[in-house]
Design a protein around this motif. Structure first.
Motif, PDB file in Angstrom:
ATOM      1  N   VAL A 295      -8.769  -0.261  -3.092  1.00  0.00           N
ATOM      2  CA  VAL A 295      -8.402   0.070  -1.715  1.00  0.00           C
ATOM      3  C   VAL A 295      -8.932   1.470  -1.420  1.00  0.00           C
ATOM      4  O   VAL A 295      -8.575   2.437  -2.106  1.00  0.00           O
ATOM      5  CB  VAL A 295      -6.882   0.009  -1.504  1.00  0.00           C
TER       6      VAL A 295
ATOM      7  N   SER B 242      -8.520   1.369   6.214  1.00  0.00           N
ATOM      8  CA  SER B 242      -8.612   0.995   4.804  1.00  0.00           C
ATOM      9  C   SER B 242      -9.484  -0.247   4.643  1.00  0.00           C
ATOM     10  O   SER B 242      -9.537  -1.112   5.521  1.00  0.00           O
ATOM     11  CB  SER B 242      -7.225   0.715   4.219  1.00  0.00           C
TER      12      SER B 242
ATOM     13  N   ASN C  49       0.822  -1.200   0.000  1.00  0.00           N
ATOM     14  CA  ASN C  49       0.000   0.000   0.000  1.00  0.00           C
ATOM     15  C   ASN C  49       0.863   1.260   0.000  1.00  0.00           C
ATOM     16  O   ASN C  49       0.964   1.997   0.985  1.00  0.00           O
ATOM     17  CB  ASN C  49      -0.944   0.007   1.212  1.00  0.00           C
TER      18      ASN C  49
END
Length: 636
Positions: A516, A356, A279
């Protein structure tokens, strides 16, 4: 029942004194104006503070007046005008009418945001719209219709609505708190002037009647207290509470929406089976965020690997081809040194890590392609993700060989292949090359070959699914046409003139598309929406009403009980509720028997004749179970 007797007496007097009708009519007409004025004053006190809704007052902003001479006079007059107009503008902005207008404008402003492509969502669609609509494109751009929710006009409506709601709620809340701390107002002088009322005579003491009424009203959850010779009670405060909750919930939703837009982030990543993702900003295929989102510090640190993707589909029936299972088996770790954990991500079942959420949003196939040059050297061996274009996963894409290839003449070139893939082909000679089923029943890959420059070194971004043929030349077949071929898994296509070969390997991988997101404030928005629904339901279905019970001693020593009710608006439930309360009180203070009067005894047979002609005028002793019905209510 006493009302029936009163009517009967009034009718008897009218028959005996017909010569006084004119005088009575004149007297009633003379007293009508005074009576209405007195009733208005009484009901005004009894009906005051039934609502805390702000009152719209059409007051002009300018104070007017004469301006004094000199600079001091001009300054005083100007300041007075500015203050006057500012107060007028504030009254208009915080009125319910303007709040509803702003809410309507906000809903209208959201329409182009739903119909017109937005730059914050899909820049490619915006560019395509501007290319196809050369006249409307510049106009939409100037009006901010390609970025509605961040435009100046939408933000102005949003902020004005926010201020209007706050300016409406704050004074209304203080007024409501004052009402909760105060007692219900005393009873009007004439309870029979109220919309719902009833009365009867009882042998119980007035004090006993008032104590019973106070207890009964409190048991029915009325706020009640004794006020002189009457008991005043009020109920339905939750109606105004519902109004305040509804308006506060709107503010919560506006704040949550603004917070979510400023601090949100959303990115997409396509991952092949066996591939992974961390990420960070550079790992995303595309990424967009709010104005106050910091990509260096606000991204939740985690990573995951896609181990396997499983997709199953309905084989028979009217729902043939409908997905039954979409599951991505992954291993993930939180932080740089986090322990790996196994889990599965399915549609509408995201993986939640901190703030998230990882959603499974798409799926497709990635044929494994091997490209060799004329000498048999492998210059490309990869699984190439292709983009589905229908529900049966008919897919298209491009295979780009950018480095390591030389033509038979030894010249460095780049190769490009337009690819078209179907997982379940109908069969050669059985129609167009479209997939018949989403599963890998009969995979076929069609390729069209080009060579030259792919344009990837120009510095301009290009889609991995499209082939830029501007500087490319087609490989030609024996007839001079575009060289193309359909391949089954394991087959190889030989390029013309010994330029090399392309092999469609038997191993066909699958890929999954993940989204995401970080959307702060979504929980507050949901809570605000639920609270708004509950508050609106309370404000619509709960009735604010007041009830008074007066017990006094009549001229003949018998206690007279009067009950009346008043609501904010006409309601069929108010007389019904008043009738129920009167029935409960009547059980403890039953009607007193009516004694026969001397005048009735003297009239003899004439009275009996009149009673037979008008049975409603007879004096009927009340039984312990007789319940006086409130006017307008159904008698039970």
């Amino acid at each position: 029942m006493s009302e029936t007797r009163s009517t009967g007496v009034h009718s008897q007097k009218t028959k005996d004194t017909t010569d006084t009708e004119g005088v009575a009519a004149v007297t009633d007409a003379a007293d009508a104006g005074e009576t209405r004025a007195e009733d208005g004053r009484e009901l005004g006190a009894a009906g005051a503070r039934m609502s805390t809704a702000p009152v719209d007052r059409a007051v002009p902003g300018s104070f007017g007046g004469v301006r004094a001479a000199g600079a001091a006079g001009w300054a005083a007059w100007t300041g007075r005008e500015i203050i006057g107009w500012a107060r007028w503008f504030w009254r208009q902005l915080t009125s319910m009418r303007v709040a509803l207008i702003l809410l309507f404008l906000l809903s209208l402003g959201a329409i182009p945001g739903s119909l017109i492509p937005q730059s914050g969502t899909d820049m490619a669609k915006v560019a395509d719209f501007q290319r196809r609509h050369t006249a409307l494109g510049p106009v939409y751009e100037k009006l901010g219709l390609f970025h509605v929710y961040s435009s100046v006009w939408f933000s102005a409506i949003y902020i004005l609505l926010f201020v209007s709601l706050i300016g409406c709620i704050v004074p209304r809340t203080w007024q409501f708190v004052g009402q909760l701390r105060s007692r219900p107002p005393g009873a009007p002088k004439r309870l029979n002037r109220l919309p719902a009322h009833t009365t009867w005579r009882t042998g119980a003491d007035p004090e006993q009647v008032r104590e019973s009424a106070l207890r009964i009203l409190k048991e029915r959850r009325f706020r009640a207290h004794a006020a002189g010779d009457a008991v005043a009670a009020e109920k339905g405060y939750l109606r105004e509470t519902g109004n305040l909750i509804f308006h506060i919930a709107l503010i919560v939703m506006l704040v949550a929406f603004a917070w979510g837009q400023l601090f949100r982030s959303e990115g997409n990543k396509l991952i092949l089976e066996g591939g992974g993702f961390a990420n960070t900003l550079t790992q995303y295929d595309d990424f967009k965020s709010g104005n106050l989102f910091d990509t260096e510090t606000d991204l939740t640190p985690f990573s995951f690997d896609l181990k396997n993707f499983t997709g199953t589909y309905e084989r028979t029936g009217p729902n043939k081809g409908t997905p039954r299972t979409y599951r991505a088996d992954i291993t993930y770790a939180v932080g740089a040194d986090g322990k790996e954990k196994k889990t599965s991500v399915q549609v509408n079942e995201p993986l939640e890590i901190g703030d998230s959420k990882v959603y499974l949003v798409s799926h497709g196939y990635a044929p494994v392609i091997t490209v060799r040059d004329g000498k048999g050297k492998v210059v490309f061996h990869e699984a190439v993700p292709l983009l589905p274009i229908d529900s049966n996963v008919t897919s298209t894409g491009a295979i780009k060989v950018m480095d390591g290839y030389r033509s038979p003449k030894g010249v460095k070139e780049q190769l490009g292949f337009q690819a078209f893939f179907v997982p379940s082909f109908a069969g050669f000679g059985k129609g167009q090359m479209l997939s018949q089923f989403p599963g890998l029943d009969y995979p076929v890959l069609a390729l069209s070959a080009f060579h030259g420059s792919l344009g990837v070194n120009s510095g301009l971004p290009q889609s991995v699914y499209q082939l830029d043929k501007t500087k490319m030349k087609k490989f030609e077949d024996s007839k001079g046409g575009l060289f193309k071929k359909r391949l089954l898994p394991g087959e190889t296509m030989k390029l013309p003139n010994g330029a090399g070969s392309v092999t469609f390997e038997e191993d066909i991988k699958e890929w999954a598309g993940f989204q995401v997101t970080q959307q702060p404030g979504s929980g507050w928005a949901l809570a605000g929406a639920l609270a708004a629904i509950l508050g609106l339901a309370g404000s619509l279905f709960i009735q604010r009403r007041r009830v008074w019970v007066r017990a006094t001693t009549g001229a003949d020593g018998i206690t007279v009980v009067e009950m009346a009710g008043l609501g904010r608006s006409e309601s069929a439930k108010l007389p019904e509720e008043l009738g129920d309360l009167a029935a409960l009180l009547h059980d403890e203070a039953p009607s007193a028997p009516e004694a026969e009067t001397a005048s009735d005894a003297e009239t003899g047979s004439d009275a009996e004749h009149d009673s037979a002609a008008a049975p409603a005028e007879r004096s009927i002793p009340a039984t312990p179970h007789a319940v006086p019905a409130a006017e307008g209510a159904e008698k039970q």
